[in-house]
Design an enzyme around this catalytic site. Structure first.
Site, PDB file in Angstrom:
ATOM      1  CG  ASP A  13      37.325 -32.064  95.936  1.00 21.18           C
ATOM      2  OD1 ASP A  13      37.915 -31.538  96.948  1.00 21.18           O
ATOM      3  OD2 ASP A  13      37.603 -32.039  94.734  1.00 21.18           O
ATOM      4  CG  ASP A  15      40.465 -26.467  94.960  1.00 16.68           C
ATOM      5  OD1 ASP A  15      39.945 -25.492  94.554  1.00 16.68           O
ATOM      6  OD2 ASP A  15      41.567 -26.042  95.640  1.00 16.68           O
TER       7      ASP A  15
HETATM    8 MG   LIG Z   1      39.682 -31.473  94.006  1.00 15.22          MG
END
Ligand SMILES: [Mg+2]
EC number: 5.4.2.8
Length: 248
Positions: A13, A15
């Site tokens: 992922d 962020d």
């Molecule tokens: Mg995230």
């Protein structure tokens, strides 16, 4: 790259996992990813669009990672090349899309809430983002709406009406953030990118929002196709990868 473990990919992922939320990647993390890439195939899957992901991970992102999936994989790059695109309007079609938008705008028009602003539906390539107050409210108005919604359940009531009305379209309604919810076809969460990873028998996914309610990493974390890892920060991501893949 012959020395890399075959059939294994580490998928990240963006962020909160590779970068601080909405921030640019640190030089330390970039360097670490290149070290890791000597050992395993690496990929990223982010909910943001390609422009935003390039801003965060650098404009060489498609060369720095073997796979880059923006908008959860609706836009897919492999080894620097675009290998797939998908969009809401192509998938659902203009007629049904219009039906959803018209109904939603009528619903909002009839909604009695303290204030309304503008941009009640934001059309994105892979989803509709619906906001009863309107996206161009101020931060203060946003905070107020969030409090109001917690008591009045404006969004959750709206979602249950839409869910029933459009049950035949197999849509997912995802309430997140302060003022809006997302509408997209079932399966267009991060698991969407897995269709490009058939050649991998061992897919390690790392994400910070792996929890069930409102966690945008939940589906891919839970998927039978992946081995899920919850991380608490980019530093934690590095620490877990070192232990898993680099033997320290
Ligand atoms: Mg995230």
């Amino acid at each position: 790259m012959a020395a890399r473990i075959p059939g294994l990919i580490a998928l990240f992922d963006v962020d909160g996992t590779l970068t601080a939320p909405r921030k640019v990647v640190t030089p330390e993390m970039s360097k670490f990813m290149q070290e890791l890439r000597k050992v395993v195939t690496v990929g990223v899957v982010g909910g943001s669009d390609f422009v935003k992901i390039s801003e965060q991970l650098g404009n060489t992102v498609t060369n720095d990672f073997d796979y880059v999936f923006s908008e959860n994989g609706l836009l897919a790059h492999k080894e620097g090349k675009l290998i797939g695109t998908q969009s809401l309007k192509d998938f659902i079609g203009e007629e049904k899309l219009k039906e959803i938008i018209n109904f939603t705008l009528h619903y909002i028009a009839d909604l009695d809430i303290p204030i309304k602003r503008g941009t009640f539906i934001e059309f994105r390539s892979g989803m509709l983002n619906v906001s009863p107050i309107g996206r161009n409210c101020s931060q203060e108005e946003r905070d107020e709406f969030e409090k109001y919604d917690k008591v009045q359940n404006i969004r959750s009531k709206m979602v249950s009406v839409l869910r029933e009305k459009f049950a035949h379209l197999n849509l997912t309604f995802s309430v997140g953030g302060q003022i809006s919810f997302d509408v997209f076809p079932q399966g267009w969460d991060k698991t969407y990118c897995l269709k490009y990873l058939d050649e991998f028998s061992e897919i390690h996914f790392f994400g910070d929002k792996t929890y069930k309610v409102g966690g945008n990493d939940h589906e891919i974390y839970e998927s039978e196709r992946t081995i899920g890892h919850t991380v608490t920060s980019p530093e934690d991501t590095m620490k877990q990868c070192k232990a898993l893949f680099l033997g320290n």
